[in-house]
Design an enzyme around this catalytic site. Structure first.
Site, PDB file in Angstrom:
ATOM      1  N   PHE A   1      27.260 -37.495  63.811  1.00 47.62           N
ATOM      2  CA  PHE A   1      27.215 -36.805  62.309  1.00 47.62           C
ATOM      3  C   PHE A   1      26.083 -37.728  61.517  1.00 47.62           C
ATOM      4  CE2 PHE A   1      28.446 -37.019  57.842  1.00 47.62           C
ATOM      5  CZ  PHE A   1      28.276 -35.366  57.545  1.00 47.62           C
TER       6      PHE A   1
ATOM      7  N   ASP B   1      22.617 -45.409  63.455  1.00 48.37           N
ATOM      8  CA  ASP B   1      23.069 -44.878  61.948  1.00 48.37           C
ATOM      9  C   ASP B   1      24.433 -45.712  61.722  1.00 48.37           C
ATOM     10  OD1 ASP B   1      24.584 -43.606  60.068  1.00 48.37           O
ATOM     11  OD2 ASP B   1      24.064 -41.698  60.699  1.00 48.37           O
TER      12      ASP B   1
ATOM     13  N   LYS C   1      27.645 -45.944  52.789  1.00 48.73           N
ATOM     14  CA  LYS C   1      29.138 -45.852  52.492  1.00 48.73           C
ATOM     15  C   LYS C   1      29.584 -47.311  51.866  1.00 48.73           C
ATOM     16  CE  LYS C   1      30.834 -42.104  54.901  1.00 48.73           C
ATOM     17  NZ  LYS C   1      30.019 -41.753  56.011  1.00 48.73           N
TER      18      LYS C   1
HETATM   19  C1  LIG Z   1      28.879 -40.313  56.094  1.00 42.16           C
HETATM   20  C2  LIG Z   1      27.995 -40.639  57.035  1.00 42.16           C
HETATM   21  C3  LIG Z   1      26.747 -39.996  56.881  1.00 42.16           C
HETATM   22  C4  LIG Z   1      26.284 -39.306  55.473  1.00 42.16           C
HETATM   23  O1  LIG Z   1      26.459 -40.237  54.432  1.00 42.16           O
HETATM   24  P1  LIG Z   1      26.124 -39.431  52.849  1.00 42.16           P
HETATM   25  O2  LIG Z   1      26.461 -40.621  51.980  1.00 42.16           O
HETATM   26  O3  LIG Z   1      27.714 -38.551  52.800  1.00 42.16           O
HETATM   27  O4  LIG Z   1      25.255 -38.674  52.686  1.00 42.16           O
HETATM   28  C5  LIG Z   1      25.752 -40.048  57.588  1.00 42.16           C
HETATM   29  N1  LIG Z   1      26.242 -40.676  58.928  1.00 42.16           N
HETATM   30  C6  LIG Z   1      27.091 -41.315  59.109  1.00 42.16           C
HETATM   31  C7  LIG Z   1      27.445 -41.994  60.415  1.00 42.16           C
HETATM   32  C8  LIG Z   1      28.097 -41.146  58.168  1.00 42.16           C
HETATM   33  O5  LIG Z   1      29.569 -41.566  58.479  1.00 42.16           O
END
Ligand SMILES: *Cc1c(COP(=O)(O)O)cnc(C)c1O
Length: 390
Positions: free
Chosen positions: A138, A223, A252
């Site tokens: 994701f 990521d 986050k």
């Molecule tokens: C939550 C998340 C995203 C997206 O972040 P947003 O602030 O909602 O755009 C991307 N990568 C990972 C691994 C995530 O957990």
């Protein structure tokens, strides 16, 4: 206003993109939230890994309020002392060379993708632009980060997507060796797939990915939007694997509740994004940066990180001792637990009984505030146990 009124107004005015739990929250302190009727909830989710210091941490409130009263925004056409202070702390804490500041995880990943492609373009010319990502990953909800996301179910309805992404099965290096032919500029992955179900990547696999990328001048993008900034007991989860990405994204937890994200890069990439190639109107907002700077002051501290690891061990033990829990996975305070029952249904019942808890695919997901107390952990676990026993 009562809860039903909130629910009605939400239905009338907000696009129905979220399946929400039956609760409207209005205040909070530490790991305890309070709803519109005054009922209290222990929070095992921190939003979704966002409120890393819990609700309204005193020091954090002071840091952001003082900045808010001084200067709320300036354009990135001007220099900002708080922005550079935050960026310096972030680079020092993570060991990366430079940062691009933005407001969310998806935006941080957009920057990472553009950066990897431009690095390759500058060095090798056009056509070497493909990025390999993992099945079940994701990376965000924008069209390009959704394109990078290896979950077909999320792709329905939204074609055509940004070209140049290929998904491969994780944890089998021969699959990557076969995929890493000509035209690849980057590999992008999470150390622990978060939305994918709290699935840690194999240590040897990630080492082998790093080596393959080194050999072929392929950028490794990690990521860390969910895993970063203390969540796994280290500043970055990649430290557990003894490797370093070329590009890493965080969001986050870094702002502890304000929209803040960053794309970090190593020395080699530090000057690839020249003036005019990228930008963000809101990115690096002074108030968000004041919050982020405070978060790093607290979290980037061996004692604080050690406490996260101690709480993690204790929580793993507690969860493993619950008979209805079949498996516990994760690192630090990013934990997934499998149960025989429907996780969504259990989470809803927990909320009814005063515990905010998340799910990831079919698993329960624990992302409590990093500074949650043992007392709060115990009270939350008691609620979870009583719900699971029913
Ligand atoms: C939550 C998340 C995203 C997206 O972040 P947003 O602030 O909602 O755009 C991307 N990568 C990972 C691994 C995530 O957990």
């Amino acid at each position: 206003m009562d809860f039903n009124k909130v629910k009605l107004m939400e239905k009338e005015n907000i696009m129905p993109t979220y399946g929400r739990f039956s609760v409207a929250l209005v205040s909070g302190k530490g790991a305890t939230a309070v709803d519109i009727e005054g009922k209290k909830y222990i929070d095992f989710g921190s939003g979704i890994g966002v409120n890393s210091l819990g609700y309204c941490d005193d020091g954090w409130v002071k840091a952001v309020s003082e900045q808010m009263a001084k200067l709320q925004h300036i354009s990135n056409l001007y220099y900002s002392p708080i922005q550079v202070e935050f960026a310096e702390k972030l680079c020092k804490a993570t060991g990366f060379s430079k940062a691009f500041l933005c407001n969310s995880g998806a935006e941080a990943n957009e920057c990472a993708i553009k950066l990897a492609r431009k690095y390759s373009f500058d060095k090798y010319g056009s056509g070497r632009d493909k990025i390999i990502t993992l099945v079940n990953s994701f990376h965000g909800r924008t069209v390009t980060t959704l394109s990078a996301t290896g979950q077909d179910a999320m792709h329905n309805y939204f074609y055509p997507f940004t070209e140049g992404f290929e998904y491969i099965k994780a944890n089998d290096i021969s699959v990557l060796e076969n995929a890493a032919k000509d035209g690849i500029c980057a590999v992008m992955l999470e150390c622990i797939q978060g939305e994918g179900g709290i699935l840690p990547i194999d240590k040897d696999y990630l080492k082998a990915v790093r080596e393959l990328c080194n050999k072929n001048d392929i950028m490794l993008i990690i990521d860390e939007v969910q895993t970063g900034i203390g969540r796994t007991g280290k500043i970055l989860a990649q430290e557990h694997f003894n490797i370093k990405a070329d590009i890493t994204t965080v969001a986050k937890g870094i702002g502890a509740g304000l929209p803040l994200g960053a794309c970090l890069c190593n020395d080699n990439l530090a000057n690839v994004m020249s003036a005019g190639t990228h930008g963000s109107t809101f990115g690096g907002n002074p108030v968000a940066c004041a919050g982020g700077k405070y978060v790093l002051d607290i979290v980037n501290n061996p004692e604080f990180l050690n406490e996260i690891n101690e709480k993690s061990e204790w929580l793993f033990m507690q969860l493993k001792s619950i008979p209805q829990i079949k498996e516990v996975r994760g690192m630090g305070l990013m934990i997934g637990a499998d149960i025989d029952a429907d996780a969504k249904d259990i989470a809803s019942k927990c909320v009814e009984n005063g515990l905010l808890i998340l799910t990831a695919k079919a698993s329960l997901r624990f992302l409590p505030p990093l500074n949650i107390t043992y007392d709060e952990l115990k009270r939350g676990l008691d609620i979870l146990k009583s719900v699971l026993e029913k």
